[in-house]
Design a protein around this motif. Structure first.
Motif, PDB file in Angstrom:
ATOM      1  N   ALA A 236       0.580 -22.636 -21.431  1.00  0.00           N
ATOM      2  CA  ALA A 236      -0.567 -22.674 -20.516  1.00  0.00           C
ATOM      3  C   ALA A 236      -1.236 -21.303 -20.439  1.00  0.00           C
ATOM      4  CB  ALA A 236      -0.129 -23.148 -19.135  1.00  0.00           C
ATOM      5  N   MET A 237      -0.445 -20.250 -20.339  1.00  0.00           N
ATOM      6  CA  MET A 237      -1.031 -18.904 -20.267  1.00  0.00           C
ATOM      7  C   MET A 237      -1.727 -18.558 -21.582  1.00  0.00           C
ATOM      8  SD  MET A 237      -1.895 -16.240 -18.636  1.00  0.00           S
ATOM      9  CE  MET A 237      -0.967 -15.998 -17.138  1.00  0.00           C
TER      10      MET A 237
ATOM     11  N   ALA B  28      -6.577 -10.046 -25.762  1.00  0.00           N
ATOM     12  CA  ALA B  28      -5.570 -11.113 -25.858  1.00  0.00           C
ATOM     13  C   ALA B  28      -4.166 -10.526 -25.962  1.00  0.00           C
ATOM     14  CB  ALA B  28      -5.861 -12.014 -27.052  1.00  0.00           C
ATOM     15  N   GLU B  29      -4.002  -9.491 -26.762  1.00  0.00           N
ATOM     16  CA  GLU B  29      -2.681  -8.861 -26.899  1.00  0.00           C
ATOM     17  C   GLU B  29      -2.203  -8.281 -25.570  1.00  0.00           C
ATOM     18  OE1 GLU B  29      -2.998  -7.346 -31.543  1.00  0.00           O
ATOM     19  OE2 GLU B  29      -3.745  -6.079 -29.932  1.00  0.00           O
ATOM     20  N   LEU B  30      -3.110  -7.604 -24.858  1.00  0.00           N
ATOM     21  CA  LEU B  30      -2.748  -7.028 -23.558  1.00  0.00           C
ATOM     22  C   LEU B  30      -2.345  -8.106 -22.563  1.00  0.00           C
ATOM     23  CD1 LEU B  30      -5.492  -4.303 -23.116  1.00  0.00           C
ATOM     24  CD2 LEU B  30      -3.040  -3.922 -23.276  1.00  0.00           C
ATOM     25  N   ALA B  31      -3.160  -9.147 -22.443  1.00  0.00           N
ATOM     26  CA  ALA B  31      -2.877 -10.214 -21.477  1.00  0.00           C
ATOM     27  C   ALA B  31      -1.567 -10.916 -21.802  1.00  0.00           C
ATOM     28  CB  ALA B  31      -4.028 -11.212 -21.454  1.00  0.00           C
ATOM     29  N   LYS B  32      -1.334 -11.205 -23.057  1.00  0.00           N
ATOM     30  CA  LYS B  32      -0.100 -11.909 -23.431  1.00  0.00           C
ATOM     31  C   LYS B  32       1.119 -11.014 -23.267  1.00  0.00           C
ATOM     32  CE  LYS B  32      -2.454 -15.281 -26.298  1.00  0.00           C
ATOM     33  NZ  LYS B  32      -2.675 -15.832 -27.646  1.00  0.00           N
TER      34      LYS B  32
ATOM     35  N   VAL C 161       3.968  -2.404 -14.513  1.00  0.00           N
ATOM     36  CA  VAL C 161       4.035  -3.122 -15.792  1.00  0.00           C
ATOM     37  C   VAL C 161       2.667  -3.098 -16.459  1.00  0.00           C
ATOM     38  CG1 VAL C 161       4.355  -5.410 -16.847  1.00  0.00           C
ATOM     39  CG2 VAL C 161       5.976  -4.590 -15.122  1.00  0.00           C
ATOM     40  N   LEU C 162       1.628  -3.361 -15.710  1.00  0.00           N
ATOM     41  CA  LEU C 162       0.269  -3.333 -16.243  1.00  0.00           C
ATOM     42  C   LEU C 162      -0.088  -1.937 -16.737  1.00  0.00           C
ATOM     43  CD1 LEU C 162      -2.469  -4.769 -16.682  1.00  0.00           C
ATOM     44  CD2 LEU C 162      -3.069  -4.094 -14.361  1.00  0.00           C
ATOM     45  N   ALA C 163       0.233  -0.923 -15.958  1.00  0.00           N
ATOM     46  CA  ALA C 163      -0.094   0.452 -16.325  1.00  0.00           C
ATOM     47  C   ALA C 163       0.647   0.911 -17.575  1.00  0.00           C
ATOM     48  CB  ALA C 163       0.206   1.382 -15.160  1.00  0.00           C
TER      49      ALA C 163
ATOM     50  N   PHE D 242       1.377  -8.590 -21.062  1.00  0.00           N
ATOM     51  CA  PHE D 242       1.547  -8.513 -19.610  1.00  0.00           C
ATOM     52  C   PHE D 242       2.289  -9.744 -19.101  1.00  0.00           C
ATOM     53  CE2 PHE D 242      -0.592  -8.956 -15.310  1.00  0.00           C
ATOM     54  CZ  PHE D 242       0.061  -7.888 -14.726  1.00  0.00           C
ATOM     55  N   TRP D 243       1.848 -10.904 -19.533  1.00  0.00           N
ATOM     56  CA  TRP D 243       2.488 -12.148 -19.121  1.00  0.00           C
ATOM     57  C   TRP D 243       3.938 -12.198 -19.582  1.00  0.00           C
ATOM     58  CZ3 TRP D 243       2.506 -15.766 -15.765  1.00  0.00           C
ATOM     59  CH2 TRP D 243       3.239 -16.936 -15.988  1.00  0.00           C
ATOM     60  N   ARG D 244       4.213 -11.831 -20.795  1.00  0.00           N
ATOM     61  CA  ARG D 244       5.587 -11.898 -21.314  1.00  0.00           C
ATOM     62  C   ARG D 244       6.514 -10.974 -20.519  1.00  0.00           C
ATOM     63  NH1 ARG D 244       3.086 -15.647 -23.295  1.00  0.00           N
ATOM     64  NH2 ARG D 244       3.309 -16.384 -25.411  1.00  0.00           N
ATOM     65  N   ARG D 245       6.016  -9.842 -20.089  1.00  0.00           N
ATOM     66  CA  ARG D 245       6.853  -8.945 -19.289  1.00  0.00           C
ATOM     67  C   ARG D 245       7.115  -9.543 -17.910  1.00  0.00           C
ATOM     68  NH1 ARG D 245       5.276  -2.881 -20.201  1.00  0.00           N
ATOM     69  NH2 ARG D 245       7.025  -2.588 -18.804  1.00  0.00           N
ATOM     70  N   PHE D 246       6.135 -10.250 -17.355  1.00  0.00           N
ATOM     71  CA  PHE D 246       6.318 -10.888 -16.045  1.00  0.00           C
ATOM     72  C   PHE D 246       7.286 -12.051 -16.102  1.00  0.00           C
ATOM     73  CE2 PHE D 246       2.797  -8.636 -14.224  1.00  0.00           C
ATOM     74  CZ  PHE D 246       3.089  -8.642 -12.880  1.00  0.00           C
TER      75      PHE D 246
END
Length: 184
Positions: free
Chosen positions: A171-172, A76-80, A65-67, A82-86
């Motif tokens: 929170a994320m 910020a866009e990448l982290a969010k 997912v990260l790759a 990534f989180w939304r996919r998790f």
């Protein structure tokens, strides 16, 4: 050409994600997978060997997912993203399975201890490289990678325990915004 070990592993991941591991014998699992316990022992050595491989597969899927994220986005866009996919409900069974097996390794279940360093170290390199690509020094990137992994896992546990997606997303988002504000 079909790989019988890989096929068994993928079937085990799907089955255990849906049903869990607790109080399941190797013979029971083999029957559910349509094979014999001898074939599982042949390919994985033991129930614990199979469980270690299951966790490795689940973790590899999560790192994929990260790759797959677009690296040109802002931190910020990448982290969010990534989180939304998790937090996709389709991943909940695999996440519950990961935490169940991680807990067994922490309790010292024989054969599972090899998971303990891997569940952290396997993530550090890709997360550190991503942080470095956004301007952090190698040391700061490593610290940030570890912190991000810990926050992500903690909030995933919160989500699985409470089901409160809105609260964990808030929170994320707060964590990501604070993290990004500290970037060079």
């Amino acid at each position: 050409m079909k790989d019988p070990k890989r096929d068994l592993l993928l079937r085990a991941v799907d089955y255990l994600s849906a049903h869990g591991v607790i109080a399941r014998s190797l013979r029971q699992l083999a029957a559910e997978l349509g094979t014999s316990h001898r074939m599982l022992i042949y390919h994985f050595g033991s129930m614990e060997g199979l469980l270690v491989e299951v966790v490795r597969e689940v973790e590899a899927r999560q790192r994929a997912v990260l790759a797959d994220l677009d690296p040109s986005g802002s931190p910020a866009e990448l982290a969010k993203a990534f989180w939304r996919r998790f937090t996709d409900p389709a991943l909940y069974p695999n996440e519950r399975l990961f935490f169940e097996l991680y807990g067994q390794a922490l309790q010292g279940r024989p054969g599972t201890e090899a998971l303990l360093p891997e569940v952290v170290t396997a993530w550090l390199a890709p997360l550190t490289e991503l942080a470095k690509s956004h301007g952090l020094s190698a040391q700061d990137a490593l610290v940030s990678a570890r912190l991000g992994l810990a926050v992500t896992r903690g909030l995933l546990l919160d989500l699985l325990a409470t089901g409160d997606l809105a609260a964990v997303n808030a929170a994320m988002d707060r964590f990501v915004d604070a993290y990004v504000a500290g970037l060079p």
